[in-house]
Design a protein around this motif. Structure first.
Motif, PDB file in Angstrom:
ATOM      1  N   ILE A  21       0.861  -1.185   0.000  1.00 54.49           N
ATOM      2  CA  ILE A  21       0.000   0.000   0.000  1.00 54.49           C
ATOM      3  C   ILE A  21       0.897   1.235   0.000  1.00 54.49           C
ATOM      4  O   ILE A  21       1.920   1.273   0.683  1.00 54.49           O
ATOM      5  CB  ILE A  21      -0.952   0.045   1.223  1.00 54.49           C
ATOM      6  N   LEU A  23       1.491   5.157   0.928  1.00 58.22           N
ATOM      7  CA  LEU A  23       0.995   6.081   1.957  1.00 58.22           C
ATOM      8  C   LEU A  23       1.177   7.527   1.515  1.00 58.22           C
ATOM      9  O   LEU A  23       2.188   7.863   0.880  1.00 58.22           O
ATOM     10  CB  LEU A  23       1.740   5.869   3.280  1.00 58.22           C
ATOM     11  N   PHE A  41      15.693  -5.936   0.758  1.00 58.58           N
ATOM     12  CA  PHE A  41      15.934  -5.866  -0.691  1.00 58.58           C
ATOM     13  C   PHE A  41      16.829  -6.984  -1.210  1.00 58.58           C
ATOM     14  O   PHE A  41      16.797  -7.306  -2.378  1.00 58.58           O
ATOM     15  CB  PHE A  41      16.573  -4.524  -1.056  1.00 58.58           C
TER      16      PHE A  41
ATOM     17  N   LYS B  94       8.996   0.510   2.701  1.00 63.90           N
ATOM     18  CA  LYS B  94       9.894   0.844   1.588  1.00 63.90           C
ATOM     19  C   LYS B  94       9.841   2.351   1.396  1.00 63.90           C
ATOM     20  O   LYS B  94       8.751   2.898   1.186  1.00 63.90           O
ATOM     21  CB  LYS B  94       9.397   0.207   0.292  1.00 63.90           C
ATOM     22  N   HIS B  96      12.441   3.624  -0.596  1.00 64.47           N
ATOM     23  CA  HIS B  96      13.223   3.748  -1.825  1.00 64.47           C
ATOM     24  C   HIS B  96      13.118   2.441  -2.594  1.00 64.47           C
ATOM     25  O   HIS B  96      12.637   1.442  -2.062  1.00 64.47           O
ATOM     26  CB  HIS B  96      14.685   4.056  -1.487  1.00 64.47           C
ATOM     27  N   ASP B  97      13.561   2.469  -3.822  1.00 67.01           N
ATOM     28  CA  ASP B  97      13.575   1.254  -4.624  1.00 67.01           C
ATOM     29  C   ASP B  97      14.970   1.080  -5.195  1.00 67.01           C
ATOM     30  O   ASP B  97      15.759   2.029  -5.212  1.00 67.01           O
ATOM     31  CB  ASP B  97      12.537   1.369  -5.752  1.00 67.01           C
ATOM     32  N   LEU B  98      15.268  -0.127  -5.629  1.00 67.04           N
ATOM     33  CA  LEU B  98      16.552  -0.364  -6.278  1.00 67.04           C
ATOM     34  C   LEU B  98      16.313  -0.516  -7.770  1.00 67.04           C
ATOM     35  O   LEU B  98      15.672  -1.467  -8.211  1.00 67.04           O
ATOM     36  CB  LEU B  98      17.219  -1.622  -5.702  1.00 67.04           C
ATOM     37  N   LYS B 118      22.460  -2.002  -9.107  1.00 70.90           N
ATOM     38  CA  LYS B 118      21.227  -1.282  -8.758  1.00 70.90           C
ATOM     39  C   LYS B 118      21.559   0.067  -8.109  1.00 70.90           C
ATOM     40  O   LYS B 118      22.556   0.195  -7.398  1.00 70.90           O
ATOM     41  CB  LYS B 118      20.391  -2.120  -7.776  1.00 70.90           C
ATOM     42  N   ARG B 120      20.003   3.092  -5.634  1.00 69.37           N
ATOM     43  CA  ARG B 120      18.978   3.379  -4.628  1.00 69.37           C
ATOM     44  C   ARG B 120      18.234   4.657  -5.031  1.00 69.37           C
ATOM     45  O   ARG B 120      18.839   5.736  -5.121  1.00 69.37           O
ATOM     46  CB  ARG B 120      19.677   3.564  -3.279  1.00 69.37           C
ATOM     47  N   ARG B 125       6.227   8.003  -2.806  1.00 64.18           N
ATOM     48  CA  ARG B 125       5.397   7.722  -1.633  1.00 64.18           C
ATOM     49  C   ARG B 125       5.933   6.490  -0.910  1.00 64.18           C
ATOM     50  O   ARG B 125       6.327   5.513  -1.554  1.00 64.18           O
ATOM     51  CB  ARG B 125       3.958   7.434  -2.062  1.00 64.18           C
ATOM     52  N   ALA B 126       5.948   6.577   0.411  1.00 64.67           N
ATOM     53  CA  ALA B 126       6.389   5.418   1.190  1.00 64.67           C
ATOM     54  C   ALA B 126       5.388   4.276   0.988  1.00 64.67           C
ATOM     55  O   ALA B 126       4.194   4.502   0.798  1.00 64.67           O
ATOM     56  CB  ALA B 126       6.464   5.794   2.653  1.00 64.67           C
ATOM     57  N   ILE B 127       5.913   3.070   1.039  1.00 61.74           N
ATOM     58  CA  ILE B 127       5.083   1.880   0.826  1.00 61.74           C
ATOM     59  C   ILE B 127       5.183   0.975   2.051  1.00 61.74           C
ATOM     60  O   ILE B 127       6.252   0.832   2.645  1.00 61.74           O
ATOM     61  CB  ILE B 127       5.570   1.139  -0.443  1.00 61.74           C
TER      62      ILE B 127
END
Lengths: 54, 395
Positions: A21, A23, A41, B94, B96-98, B118, B120, B125-127
């Protein structure tokens, strides 16, 4: 704040295993996003690493 | 609560209400400083302690082994989740994403093993994501539980606790009696005398609990501390301090000594019934308290590292003002010249000369300065002052 609290509660209620989801910034503050467990990760890395090798 | 699917915090709150009624909520149970006695749940692969609401989701499962891991983590080690085992729900965040790094042609950049590199990248938006984790008791092939390694410090827990209190700058007064409390009005902690405690770790467990309240001051974490005893606000603050005590007790290996809970249990149950999210909020606030207090240690370590780097830098060069006895003379660095050269003076004779880094004498003087010169005592037999100077340089 109450509106964000209610929307956060509703989002958390529908959150099922393996799902995500997003936020809003207000919801993220109420959730305390900085103090939660970070997503591991390395699992995704391993998975994609294997795919890369195929 | 209705019959809809319950969120994690609702499930946790419902389970905790039952435990509170029985007096078995995690923060109601004491544990001692023997590290085999109890440990908060942590990841079996990374060794990281689980945080916030996840702690209670995992503790409520009633497992004895504190180690948890995901299916994929078990698989990566060649361990198997036993057939029919059910996972326990946790939440990950989460921010951030890689993302695969691309070259100028839009192709993935790979490392020497051919794996995609990868980058960072912050998320807009935070997940929050939900995942199952399994306890080590549910896993075949996992090694037997050993003591959790002390990752951050091998310090004596009592010394570490004492240092933390000193670093915080909190005012602590001691008074004979049975009361330990933080006063918002005087912004100070009052403790019974040390000798009134059965063991040092009991004393420090209590003191660190009060230090948890101390963080609530408006100049620190600014929690609402103006609460009448017996009010909901009082119970809320006490719950945060109790959970923070658990976290600190686990980190410092000084155990947990719950306070007198009878006055709060009813309030906690009502609070969780009325607002199950309160357990999530309290666990998050406890993590804030924990983080705030441990920051004092982190800052000290950073200062220490900066000092060490500065010392190392000083040890790699000669500086103006260095006075170094070498062989039968005492050399003084009087000024810095161009291209890194130094103006030197032989103190005994007043002779002046220019010294370059490439000169053999430069390295010899540096060795003496750093105490690495084993061949040359560099000391005049009858000159005690010079002998001192070879160990403690004047600046």
């Amino acid at each position: 704040m109450n509106k964000s609290f209610e929307s956060l509660n509703e989002k958390l209620r529908i959150l099922k295993e393996g799902e995500e989801i997003g936020l809003t910034p207000e919801e993220a503050v109420i959730y305390g996003i900085s103090y939660g467990d970070e997503f591991p990760f390395e699992e995704e890395n391993n998975e994609e690493g294997e795919e890369d090798e195929q | 609560m209705n019959n809809k699917v319950k969120s994690l915090h609702e499930q946790v709150a419902a389970a905790l209400i039952e435990k509170l009624e029985k007096g078995t909520a995690p923060w109601q149970k004491p544990w001692n400083s023997v590290s085999t006695d109890f440990s908060l749940p942590y990841n079996a692969i990374t060794g990281n302690r689980y945080k916030g609401i996840n702690i209670f989701s995992l503790l409520n499962s009633g497992r004895e082994d504190p180690r948890w891991l995901t299916f994929k983590q078990a698989d990566s080690k060649g361990w198997q989740i036993n057939k029919g085992e059910k996972g326990t729900l946790v939440q990950f965040v989460k921010t951030h994403d890689l993302i695969p790094k691309l070259d100028e042609n839009g192709k993935k950049v790979v490392d020497e093993n051919g794996k995609s590199i990868k980058v960072r990248t912050p998320l807009e938006r935070a997940i929050v994501t939900a995942a199952w984790v399994f306890n080590a008791e549910q896993v075949s092939g996992i090694p037997k539980l050993e003591l959790k390694p002390q990752l951050k410090s091998d310090w004596d827990p009592i010394v570490r606790a004492e240092d933390l209190v000193l670093l915080s700058g909190a005012v602590v007064n001691h008074r004979k009696g049975d009361e330990a409390y933080y006063s918002l009005r005087s912004d100070s902690i009052t403790m019974p005398l040390k000798e009134q405690f059965t063991t040092p770790d009991r004393y420090y467990a209590t003191l660190l609990h009060e230090l948890g309240h101390w963080t609530g001051h408006q100049d620190r974490l600014n929690r609402s501390l103006f609460n009448r005893f017996g009010s909901e606000g009082y119970a809320r603050e006490e719950l945060r301090a109790e959970i923070a005590s658990m976290l600190i007790g686990d980190e410092f290996k000084i155990g947990h000594d719950p306070g007198q809970h009878a006055a709060y249990v009813k309030g906690w149950i009502e609070m969780l019934k009325n607002n199950p999210y309160e357990i999530h909020a309290a666990a998050t606030d406890a993590e804030k308290i924990f983080s705030y207090l441990l920051d004092f240690e982190r800052k000290r370590e950073l200062n220490q590292q900066t000092t060490n780097k500065s010392q190392q830098k000083n040890e790699s060069k000669l500086f103006i003002g260095d006075i170094i006895p070498y062989k039968d003379s005492v050399y003084k660095v009087t000024s810095q010249l161009k291209r890194g050269r130094l103006q030197m003076e032989v103190e005994d004779t007043g002779k002046k000369f220019v010294l370059s880094k490439n000169d053999r004498l430069y390295q010899s003087l540096l060795d003496v300065k750093n105490g690495n010169d084993i061949k040359t005592p560099a000391i005049s037999k009858n000159n005690e002052e010079v002998q001192k100077a070879s160990y403690g340089l004047k600046r």
